[in-house]
Design a protein around this motif. Structure first.
Motif, PDB file in Angstrom:
ATOM      1  N   LEU A  34       0.985  -1.322   0.263  1.00 46.52           N
ATOM      2  CA  LEU A  34       0.011   0.066   0.015  1.00 46.52           C
ATOM      3  C   LEU A  34       0.969   1.285  -0.128  1.00 46.52           C
ATOM      4  O   LEU A  34       0.254   2.416   0.191  1.00 46.52           O
ATOM      5  CB  LEU A  34      -1.030  -0.190   1.126  1.00 46.52           C
ATOM      6  N   HIS A  35       2.113   1.246   0.100  1.00 46.42           N
ATOM      7  CA  HIS A  35       3.141   2.229   0.197  1.00 46.42           C
ATOM      8  C   HIS A  35       2.770   3.277   1.256  1.00 46.42           C
ATOM      9  O   HIS A  35       2.687   4.434   1.225  1.00 46.42           O
ATOM     10  CB  HIS A  35       3.065   3.037  -1.245  1.00 46.42           C
ATOM     11  N   THR A  36       2.773   2.510   2.530  1.00 44.95           N
ATOM     12  CA  THR A  36       2.353   3.442   3.563  1.00 44.95           C
ATOM     13  C   THR A  36       3.019   2.784   4.758  1.00 44.95           C
ATOM     14  O   THR A  36       3.925   1.693   4.720  1.00 44.95           O
ATOM     15  CB  THR A  36       0.816   3.385   3.904  1.00 44.95           C
ATOM     16  N   SER A  37       3.047   3.307   5.956  1.00 47.67           N
ATOM     17  CA  SER A  37       3.874   2.823   7.340  1.00 47.67           C
ATOM     18  C   SER A  37       2.792   1.649   7.829  1.00 47.67           C
ATOM     19  O   SER A  37       1.487   1.779   7.881  1.00 47.67           O
ATOM     20  CB  SER A  37       4.031   3.889   8.074  1.00 47.67           C
ATOM     21  N   GLN A  38       3.467   0.711   8.575  1.00 49.29           N
ATOM     22  CA  GLN A  38       2.789  -0.114   9.337  1.00 49.29           C
ATOM     23  C   GLN A  38       2.075   0.467  10.557  1.00 49.29           C
ATOM     24  O   GLN A  38       0.754   0.245  10.834  1.00 49.29           O
ATOM     25  CB  GLN A  38       3.724  -1.255  10.137  1.00 49.29           C
ATOM     26  N   PRO A  39       2.416   1.529  11.250  1.00 48.58           N
ATOM     27  CA  PRO A  39       1.784   2.013  12.192  1.00 48.58           C
ATOM     28  C   PRO A  39       0.368   2.498  11.676  1.00 48.58           C
ATOM     29  O   PRO A  39      -0.927   2.627  12.155  1.00 48.58           O
ATOM     30  CB  PRO A  39       2.317   3.175  12.842  1.00 48.58           C
ATOM     31  N   SER A  40       0.201   2.980  10.381  1.00 48.31           N
ATOM     32  CA  SER A  40      -0.716   3.655   9.738  1.00 48.31           C
ATOM     33  C   SER A  40      -1.925   2.539   9.510  1.00 48.31           C
ATOM     34  O   SER A  40      -2.988   2.701   9.717  1.00 48.31           O
ATOM     35  CB  SER A  40      -0.476   4.572   8.349  1.00 48.31           C
ATOM     36  N   VAL A  41      -1.329   1.509   8.899  1.00 52.53           N
ATOM     37  CA  VAL A  41      -2.271   0.287   8.601  1.00 52.53           C
ATOM     38  C   VAL A  41      -2.705  -0.066   9.982  1.00 52.53           C
ATOM     39  O   VAL A  41      -3.951  -0.488  10.184  1.00 52.53           O
ATOM     40  CB  VAL A  41      -1.401  -0.834   7.900  1.00 52.53           C
ATOM     41  N   THR A  42      -1.961  -0.331  11.056  1.00 48.23           N
ATOM     42  CA  THR A  42      -2.518  -1.044  12.333  1.00 48.23           C
ATOM     43  C   THR A  42      -3.731   0.304  12.931  1.00 48.23           C
ATOM     44  O   THR A  42      -4.683  -0.247  13.252  1.00 48.23           O
ATOM     45  CB  THR A  42      -1.451  -0.906  13.355  1.00 48.23           C
TER      46      THR A  42
END
Length: 300
Positions: A34-42
């Motif tokens: 998704l080209h984003t950060s893991q914290p953002s997904v969490t």
């Protein structure tokens, strides 16, 4: 979606993130795709679970496993995402057909007898697709396809090819014999090729595949072909006939206007001239552009 009597404001991006986490079972991999950060997904998954008022995943050291509620939810979200992804892909294809370029190597006869008309019809549907046309002999057109310098070739003479090249017959036709006013005694009657051999002939030069085709035709009828005038290209035969310099075989499309105006006429020959083909040559391993693929489907 409603929670009690309250409408939820979950947007598609939340569902998209949920889809990739469920698909890979891993927050880090989903974040990478998704080209984003893991914290953002969490954070997104946490907010989605809060909005739905249920747990969607069981978290462990090995990854993210769907709960029974999550599995039911995933069935619907996966189906919805598939439709969105398909729409995006189709839209991308359409945009490519708005400004794509198709590279073709073609013989002169193939252009006049087939390709010009095909390109016109295709551009009526996709007016912004551009064509880059190289006018070459059959042999050179095939070599250019092998080298990957064009999307495909359209030629007018048979030629031995090897894999990964493939060929397909697009159209069948017969050349016609034409003469000018000097030879009007030949009009309106069927004449044998033996009688016609005595007249002055116009043809292409000996190295041309079309000339070899003509030589074989004469040999089949027990004759040897000898040209009084040899020309470099097929489109030069018509004006030479028009100026009464001889008779010659030519694809009917080349002479259409002159036949209708009476500048030249068709000479009926008893021995039918062999069928000829317009042939598509392409490389099955060559990566075609969206526009080229669409034109190939159109030709087929």
């Amino acid at each position: 979606m409603r929670k009690g009597n309250k409408t939820m404001n979950t947007n598609f991006e939340h569902y998209r993130i949920f889809y990739y986490v469920a698909k890979y079972g891993n927050l880090t991999k989903a974040a990478t795709v998704l080209h984003t950060s893991q914290p953002s997904v969490t954070r997104t998954i946490h907010n989605l679970e809060k909005n739905l008022n249920c747990r969607l995943f069981e978290r462990s050291k090995v990854g993210m496993k769907l709960t029974p509620e999550g599995e039911v939810f995933y069935e619907y979200i996966a189906a919805g995402c598939a439709q969105f992804f398909k729409a995006e892909s189709n839209l991308s294809d359409m945009l490519s057909l708005e400004n794509g370029t198709i590279y073709v190597s073609a013989t002169e006869t193939a252009l006049h007898c087939y390709l010009f008309q095909a390109m016109e019809s295709f551009n009526e549907q996709y007016p912004n697709v551009h064509f880059k046309i190289l006018n070459n002999s059959t042999r050179k057109s095939i070599n250019i396809v092998k080298e990957g310098n064009v999307d495909f070739a359209v030629v007018s003479a048979p030629f031995q090819i090897e894999k990964p090249l493939q060929q397909k017959v697009l159209r069948k036709y017969h050349d016609i014999l034409i003469g000018g006013k000097r030879f009007e005694e030949l009009k309106g009657q069927k004449i044998s090729i033996k009688q016609l051999a005595q007249y002055p002939w116009i043809s292409l030069t000996p190295e041309a595949i079309t000339r070899k085709f003509l030589n074989q035709y004469f040999e089949k009828n027990g004759l040897k072909f000898e040209a009084d005038m040899e020309l470099a290209t097929t489109d030069m035969i018509l004006p030479a006939v028009r100026h009464n310099l001889g008779i010659g075989f030519i694809p009917p499309e080349f002479a259409k206007d002159d036949l209708e105006s009476g500048e030249v006429f068709e000479i009926e020959v008893k021995e039918t001239f062999p069928q000829r083909n317009i042939i598509l040559i392409y490389d099955t391993e060559y990566p075609q552009s969206i526009a080229a693929k669409a034109f190939l489907r159109f030709l087929n």
